[in-house]
Design a protein around this motif. Structure first.
Motif, PDB file in Angstrom:
ATOM      1  N   ASP A 273      -1.467  20.009  39.725  1.00 37.18           N
ATOM      2  CA  ASP A 273      -1.456  21.187  40.593  1.00 37.18           C
ATOM      3  C   ASP A 273      -0.890  22.364  39.806  1.00 37.18           C
ATOM      4  OD1 ASP A 273      -1.392  23.033  42.561  1.00 37.18           O
ATOM      5  OD2 ASP A 273      -0.108  21.897  43.942  1.00 37.18           O
ATOM      6  N   GLU A 274      -1.761  23.311  39.458  1.00 35.21           N
ATOM      7  CA  GLU A 274      -1.342  24.471  38.678  1.00 35.21           C
ATOM      8  C   GLU A 274      -1.135  25.707  39.539  1.00 35.21           C
ATOM      9  OE1 GLU A 274      -3.110  25.083  34.773  1.00 35.21           O
ATOM     10  OE2 GLU A 274      -4.437  23.376  35.154  1.00 35.21           O
ATOM     11  N   SER A 275      -1.042  25.541  40.849  1.00 35.82           N
ATOM     12  CA  SER A 275      -0.813  26.684  41.736  1.00 35.82           C
ATOM     13  C   SER A 275       0.619  27.188  41.598  1.00 35.82           C
ATOM     14  CB  SER A 275      -1.091  26.283  43.180  1.00 35.82           C
ATOM     15  OG  SER A 275      -0.233  25.228  43.581  1.00 35.82           O
ATOM     16  N   ALA A 277       4.307  28.092  42.649  1.00 30.75           N
ATOM     17  CA  ALA A 277       5.279  27.498  43.572  1.00 30.75           C
ATOM     18  C   ALA A 277       5.774  28.551  44.556  1.00 30.75           C
ATOM     19  CB  ALA A 277       6.448  26.913  42.790  1.00 30.75           C
ATOM     20  N   ASP A 278       6.204  28.113  45.772  1.00 32.04           N
ATOM     21  CA  ASP A 278       6.716  29.050  46.771  1.00 32.04           C
ATOM     22  C   ASP A 278       8.072  29.592  46.341  1.00 32.04           C
ATOM     23  OD1 ASP A 278       8.631  27.055  47.328  1.00 32.04           O
ATOM     24  OD2 ASP A 278       7.288  26.152  48.814  1.00 32.04           O
ATOM     25  N   THR A 281      11.140  27.055  46.223  1.00 31.38           N
ATOM     26  CA  THR A 281      11.068  26.116  45.105  1.00 31.38           C
ATOM     27  C   THR A 281      11.310  26.826  43.777  1.00 31.38           C
ATOM     28  OG1 THR A 281       9.429  24.856  46.350  1.00 31.38           O
ATOM     29  CG2 THR A 281       9.660  24.336  44.016  1.00 31.38           C
ATOM     30  N   LYS A 360       6.738  30.795  38.653  1.00 28.80           N
ATOM     31  CA  LYS A 360       6.567  29.470  38.075  1.00 28.80           C
ATOM     32  C   LYS A 360       5.421  28.724  38.764  1.00 28.80           C
ATOM     33  CE  LYS A 360      10.185  29.664  35.321  1.00 28.80           C
ATOM     34  NZ  LYS A 360      10.060  29.588  33.855  1.00 28.80           N
ATOM     35  N   SER A 361       4.649  28.025  37.936  1.00 28.93           N
ATOM     36  CA  SER A 361       3.622  27.151  38.495  1.00 28.93           C
ATOM     37  C   SER A 361       4.250  25.808  38.848  1.00 28.93           C
ATOM     38  CB  SER A 361       2.483  26.960  37.493  1.00 28.93           C
ATOM     39  OG  SER A 361       2.958  26.288  36.340  1.00 28.93           O
ATOM     40  N   LYS A 362       3.572  25.080  39.714  1.00 29.83           N
ATOM     41  CA  LYS A 362       4.113  23.786  40.124  1.00 29.83           C
ATOM     42  C   LYS A 362       4.175  22.793  38.970  1.00 29.83           C
ATOM     43  CE  LYS A 362       2.832  24.160  45.010  1.00 29.83           C
ATOM     44  NZ  LYS A 362       2.093  23.548  46.131  1.00 29.83           N
ATOM     45  N   LEU A 365       7.357  23.232  37.065  1.00 27.35           N
ATOM     46  CA  LEU A 365       8.500  22.606  37.724  1.00 27.35           C
ATOM     47  C   LEU A 365       8.482  21.088  37.529  1.00 27.35           C
ATOM     48  CD1 LEU A 365       8.555  24.629  41.065  1.00 27.35           C
ATOM     49  CD2 LEU A 365       9.640  25.144  38.876  1.00 27.35           C
ATOM     50  N   VAL A 366       7.278  20.519  37.495  1.00 27.40           N
ATOM     51  CA  VAL A 366       7.162  19.077  37.254  1.00 27.40           C
ATOM     52  C   VAL A 366       7.669  18.736  35.853  1.00 27.40           C
ATOM     53  CG1 VAL A 366       5.504  17.201  36.929  1.00 27.40           C
ATOM     54  CG2 VAL A 366       5.288  18.733  38.887  1.00 27.40           C
TER      55      VAL A 366
END
Length: 408
Positions: A273-275, A277-278, A281, A360-362, A365-366
């Motif tokens: 998931d490259e969307s 982040a809210d 997060t 930041k992309s999700k 964060l991963v």
């Protein structure tokens, strides 16, 4: 009647012991040595014999020599080995070593390759590597040898003394480095002898040492990619006196891990998931990133830290020291008018609520979560690279690979 020929002065016929020698005979050197190529010819025959003897050559061995010079070591290796492959950058030296064995049975056993050994795609297959190594290619030559699919059985090499000490350094030593870990992981090293600068022509400015390196073979050789293990070490030893948490928490390192992770997922058809982040997060991730960036090491155990230029910073003078100016500012705050205090508080509140310019992309964060997980599970987060041995780094690499993060 013709004039009598004037008699020449005594000694003009060149028959006296005080005659001047021709300029061609005045110099014993065939040509001027090129210091840019690291040409310091080993002139002590005892040391040349020792280098060849410590290689324990067999009559069936193919020997690779880097920088043969005038052939002092080459001739001794030819007498014991089946073949010697000499790689020489200077064509004059290549011609000199060839001429030295010309017309002898040893000439058939010598092969001279003109070129830069570091720019060669791969070293020629060989059973032993010997060299009076040009100091400027010491590290690249070592890594090039260790990266060979089938490295030589033994290497006996001459290095600058400080470099040789780094080769045999152990965890905790001042000279322990990425080079030390790589060599001790892929081979065993042993110091052979010290060589003074007076044994060379022209003499170098530093002392030298001879080191024997035996690469691990067969089942003893680690079954991992050399480039990936070295990539991990590059990150860890970028600041060897900082904790591994700080080393792997740098933005550039996380970006590289993210790029490699995306490539790994693409090759193995793993969805990601490259969307973006809210806000909540992203704020949590930013706070975690700030904690890593502000990570300050307690230098009580090593008495200092190391900056990017390798300069030592004494305890209390830099990171981790007490800032007396900050204490004075706190005392001055007590006398500050209430209006200014409220204005400062409002400014700080606005700064905290300002959204990040680079959301930041999700997947980013991963990656951060995976890095923290690896450091926590291996219990190496608070250790420094200079305190870890090759087993610690291997354990960390395996843990990163299990999470899909690679370094090559």
């Amino acid at each position: 009647m013709g004039k009598a020929k004037p008699q020449k002065r005594a000694g003009a016929h060149g028959s006296t012991p005080y005659e001047r020698k021709p300029k061609a005979a005045a110099s014993q050197n065939i040509f001027k040595y090129n210091k840019d190529f690291g040409q310091h010819i080993l002139k002590n025959p005892g040391i040349s014999d020792a280098i060849v003897d410590k290689a324990f050559l067999k009559s069936t061995d193919v020997v690779l020599e880097v920088g043969p010079g005038t052939g002092n070591i080459t001739v001794r290796a030819l007498e014991k080995a089946k073949k010697v492959i000499a790689i020489e950058l200077d064509p004059r030296m290549g011609a000199e070593v060839t001429k030295r064995v010309q017309g002898t049975p040893l000439a058939k056993k010598l092969e001279v390759i003109l070129g830069d050994v570091i720019k060669m795609p791969q070293l020629p297959p060989c059973d032993a590597l010997i060299s009076n190594t040009p100091y400027q290619i010491s590290s690249p030559l070592i890594f090039k040898m260790l990266a060979m699919p089938t490295p030589p059985r033994v290497a006996v090499l001459m290095f600058q003394r400080e470099f040789a000490k780094r080769l045999v350094a152990k965890p905790g030593d001042a000279l322990y480095s990425r080079l030390s870990v790589n060599v001790n992981f892929w081979a065993t090293t042993r110091h052979i002898m010290k060589v003074g600068k007076q044994n060379f022509n022209p003499p170098p400015k530093v002392e030298s040492d001879v080191v024997r390196i035996e690469p691990k073979m067969g089942s003893a050789r680690p079954n991992i990619a050399f480039e990936e293990f070295d990539g991990l070490l590059r990150i860890a030893f970028n600041r060897k006196n900082k904790t591994l948490r700080a080393a792997f928490g740098q933005k550039e390192v996380l970006a590289m891990c993210e790029k490699n992770y995306k490539l790994y997922c693409g090759l193995h058809n793993i969805p990601i998931d490259e969307s973006i982040a809210d806000d909540a997060t992203a704020a949590a991730a930013a706070a975690a990133a700030e904690d890593v960036a502000m990570d300050v090491d307690d230098n009580a155990d090593d008495g200092g830290d190391e900056d990017r230029d390798g300069m030592e910073v004494e305890e209390g003078e830099g990171w981790g020291g007490i800032d007396k100016d900050a204490e004075e500012e706190e005392e001055e705050d007590d006398d500050m008018p209430t209006f200014f205090k409220e204005m400062n508080n409002d400014t700080q509140t606005k700064d905290q609520k300002t959204p990040s310019r680079h959301p930041k992309s999700k997947v980013a964060l991963v990656i951060r979560a995976k890095v923290n997980k690896v450091l926590a599970n291996t219990e190496l987060a608070d250790k420094r690279a200079r305190q870890c041995d090759e087993t610690d780094f291997l354990k960390m690499l395996v843990a990163f690979n299990e999470e899909g993060i690679h370094f090559s």
